[in-house]
Design an enzyme around this catalytic site. Structure first.
Site, PDB file in Angstrom:
ATOM      1  N   GLY A   1       0.853  -1.190   0.000  1.00 14.98           N
ATOM      2  CA  GLY A   1       0.000   0.000   0.000  1.00 14.98           C
ATOM      3  C   GLY A   1       0.886   1.236   0.000  1.00 14.98           C
ATOM      4  O   GLY A   1       2.033   1.208  -0.461  1.00 14.98           O
TER       5      GLY A   1
ATOM      6  N   TRP B   1       2.325   3.075   2.578  1.00 19.78           N
ATOM      7  CA  TRP B   1       3.528   2.975   3.405  1.00 19.78           C
ATOM      8  C   TRP B   1       4.343   1.749   2.978  1.00 19.78           C
ATOM      9  O   TRP B   1       5.573   1.774   2.963  1.00 19.78           O
ATOM     10  CB  TRP B   1       3.142   2.935   4.869  1.00 19.78           C
ATOM     11  CG  TRP B   1       4.205   2.855   5.943  1.00 19.78           C
ATOM     12  CD1 TRP B   1       4.074   2.192   7.133  1.00 19.78           C
ATOM     13  CD2 TRP B   1       5.507   3.495   5.992  1.00 19.78           C
ATOM     14  NE1 TRP B   1       5.202   2.376   7.906  1.00 19.78           N
ATOM     15  CE2 TRP B   1       6.092   3.168   7.227  1.00 19.78           C
ATOM     16  CE3 TRP B   1       6.226   4.294   5.110  1.00 19.78           C
ATOM     17  CZ2 TRP B   1       7.370   3.606   7.617  1.00 19.78           C
ATOM     18  CZ3 TRP B   1       7.502   4.734   5.483  1.00 19.78           C
ATOM     19  CH2 TRP B   1       8.058   4.396   6.717  1.00 19.78           C
TER      20      TRP B   1
ATOM     21  N   LYS C   1       0.042  -0.365  12.290  1.00 20.94           N
ATOM     22  CA  LYS C   1      -0.531   0.328  13.445  1.00 20.94           C
ATOM     23  C   LYS C   1      -1.954  -0.184  13.656  1.00 20.94           C
ATOM     24  O   LYS C   1      -2.846   0.095  12.850  1.00 20.94           O
ATOM     25  CB  LYS C   1      -0.484   1.836  13.206  1.00 20.94           C
ATOM     26  CG  LYS C   1       0.960   2.353  13.169  1.00 20.94           C
ATOM     27  CD  LYS C   1       1.113   3.793  12.771  1.00 20.94           C
ATOM     28  CE  LYS C   1       2.590   4.202  12.882  1.00 20.94           C
ATOM     29  NZ  LYS C   1       2.868   5.528  12.333  1.00 20.94           N
TER      30      LYS C   1
ATOM     31  N   LYS D   1      -2.677   6.426  18.632  1.00 18.16           N
ATOM     32  CA  LYS D   1      -2.704   7.805  18.106  1.00 18.16           C
ATOM     33  C   LYS D   1      -3.679   7.933  16.945  1.00 18.16           C
ATOM     34  O   LYS D   1      -4.157   9.033  16.659  1.00 18.16           O
ATOM     35  CB  LYS D   1      -1.300   8.299  17.758  1.00 18.16           C
ATOM     36  CG  LYS D   1      -0.590   7.542  16.646  1.00 18.16           C
ATOM     37  CD  LYS D   1      -0.907   8.021  15.256  1.00 18.16           C
ATOM     38  CE  LYS D   1      -0.429   7.028  14.221  1.00 18.16           C
ATOM     39  NZ  LYS D   1      -0.867   7.331  12.864  1.00 18.16           N
TER      40      LYS D   1
ATOM     41  N   LYS E   1      -6.498   2.558   3.383  1.00 17.39           N
ATOM     42  CA  LYS E   1      -7.380   2.182   4.490  1.00 17.39           C
ATOM     43  C   LYS E   1      -7.127   3.027   5.735  1.00 17.39           C
ATOM     44  O   LYS E   1      -5.980   3.242   6.119  1.00 17.39           O
ATOM     45  CB  LYS E   1      -7.151   0.707   4.866  1.00 17.39           C
ATOM     46  CG  LYS E   1      -7.388  -0.273   3.727  1.00 17.39           C
ATOM     47  CD  LYS E   1      -8.862  -0.463   3.460  1.00 17.39           C
ATOM     48  CE  LYS E   1      -9.104  -1.411   2.315  1.00 17.39           C
ATOM     49  NZ  LYS E   1     -10.424  -1.307   1.742  1.00 17.39           N
TER      50      LYS E   1
END
Ligand SMILES: NC(=O)C1=CN([C@@H]2O[C@H](COP(=O)(O)OP(=O)(O)OC[C@H]3O[C@@H](n4cnc5c(N)ncnc54)[C@H](O)[C@@H]3O)[C@@H](O)[C@H]2O)C=CC1
Ligand SMILES: O=C(CO)COP(=O)(O)O
Length: 367
Positions: free
Chosen positions: A18, A20, A127, A212, A305
């Site tokens: 994706g 990253w 994450k 976060k 996403k």
């Protein structure tokens, strides 16, 4: 260094392609091409899809040396090879980088059982968390437990599009016990524009990156309500405090100092200023909560996403199961807004529903 496979070089594969995932592959490939202890090639597993042109995504990446859908306009390096076959992508690798949206990782790991070389090391850039019957499970643990391998984490203030054009960033690697593995990962990721530090607090680092995203949703709501910078700063402060308290309740070993690393306050700031969770939450509030996050995600992110909405739901499950909801009004309220149970304005309202908001927003500590 002996790598356990009768050779002295390490081979890297990236699971995920994706936004990253593509940038991480590019960064890693720039280093494997230079460092003698790594094979040049970085194999990148692609979840295959057909582009509107009719071309397969993996074919487009290998033809153009760009991820035509998730990172257009950026050359990945000719030593990045896209591979739509998961087994083939990992079969020769002894260093695996996991970087998919968190909801897909369990299925991917199940497919990899029994397919990896002995002695493989992993790192997760993902994450998010999963909530099981037994309780919350961090993604690195899910990878470790499913595959029986050591897994570090890398989190930080790392908006991928900025790293793609080599703007200076920092990141934090979290590890448990195996410092040598963590140092090898740090060597592999560090470039002059990407500085990596290493801390022995895997849960703290991973929870910072995970939680976060919920605070970034809150920050986006505040932006969509045009409440200004003071309110946004207050939300970030309250959010950081809830992140720390939640992390320490789940894992008492989590260290305060971790929140001052790139994975902590720095990632919180960058995501609340410039992340996708923030952007979509702003649109959600501007529409008065009338268009769902799913709809806005599909319209605004073109296949990328959001992690914050599902993470808010997963954390909420933990809070309700453990009776901690009132201790974490910000984390709870974000979920209730996301599912339409509360209006976006509740993010700053002192309601009966969130009796502790006044406490947590003021100077009296509630934990
Ligand atoms: N994009 C960013 O700036 C950053 C992202 N991260 C984290 O990295 C992780 C991955 O994010 P991105 O690479 O940005 O992904 P992304 O948000 O671009 O997600 C799209 C990816 O999901 C894949 N996908 C879609 N359906 C799938 C399925 N059923 N099974 C497997 N894969 C499927 C797509 O092929 C694509 O590769 C997330 O946990 C994110 O929070 C961390 C730091 C920065
Ligand atoms: O994790 C990120 C930056 O470190 C990216 O956050 P978003 O998914 O909100 O864009």
């Amino acid at each position: 260094m002996e790598n356990g496979h009768g050779g002295s070089k390490h081979r890297v594969a990236v699971i995920g392609s994706g936004n990253w995932g593509s940038v991480a592959s590019r960064l890693l490939a720039s280093n494997t091409a230079k460092l003698p202890s790594f094979y040049d090639e970085v194999r990148m597993w692609v979840f295959e899809e057909t582009l509107p042109t009719g071309e397969k995504l993996s074919e487009c990446i290998n033809r153009a040396n760009e991820n035509c859908k998730y990172l257009p306009g950026i050359k990945l390096g000719t030593n990045v090879i896209a591979d739509p076959d998961l087994e083939s992508a990992v079969k020769d690798a002894d260093m695996l980088v996991f970087v998919t949206p968190h909801q897909f990782v369990e299925g991917i790991c199940k497919k990899l059982v029994g397919k990896l070389r002995p002695g493989v090391q992993a790192i997760s850039l993902i994450k998010g968390m999963e909530v099981k019957m037994e309780g919350p499970c961090m993604i690195s643990k899910l990878i470790s437990d499913t595959l029986g391998i050591n897994c570090c984490v890398l989190m930080g203030a790392n908006i991928a599009n900025e790293i793609a054009v080599e703007k200076f960033s920092e990141a934090t690697i979290g590890y448990r016990e195996d410092k040598e593995a963590a140092s090898r990962w740090a060597k592999l990721f560090t470039t002059p524009y990407f500085l990596v530090s290493v801390v022995e607090d895997i849960e703290g680092v991973e929870l910072c990156g995970t939680l976060k995203n919920i605070v970034a949703i809150a920050a986006g709501l505040v932006d969509g309500l045009d409440m200004g910078n003071n309110t946004k700063a207050a939300i970030m402060r309250i959010g950081l405090r809830e992140m720390r308290a939640f992390s320490k309740l789940l894992f008492p070993s989590v260290r305060d100092n971790t929140f001052f690393e790139s994975c902590g306050v720095a990632d919180l700031i960058t995501t609340c200023l410039g992340g996708r969770n923030r952007r979509v939450a702003e649109a959600f509030a501007r529409n008065g909560g009338k268009r769902s996050f799913d709809e806005l995600e599909a319209e605004m992110l073109h296949g990328q996403k959001l992690q914050g909405v599902s993470t808010a739901r997963e954390v909420y499950e933990v809070l309700t199961y453990r009776g901690w909801q009132e201790l974490f009004p910000l984390l709870s309220t974000v979920h209730e807004i996301c599912i339409g149970q509360l209006p976006p304005t509740s993010i700053v309202e002192y309601s009966e529903h969130t009796p502790n908001l006044s406490i947590i927003g003021g100077s009296t500590p509630c934990y």
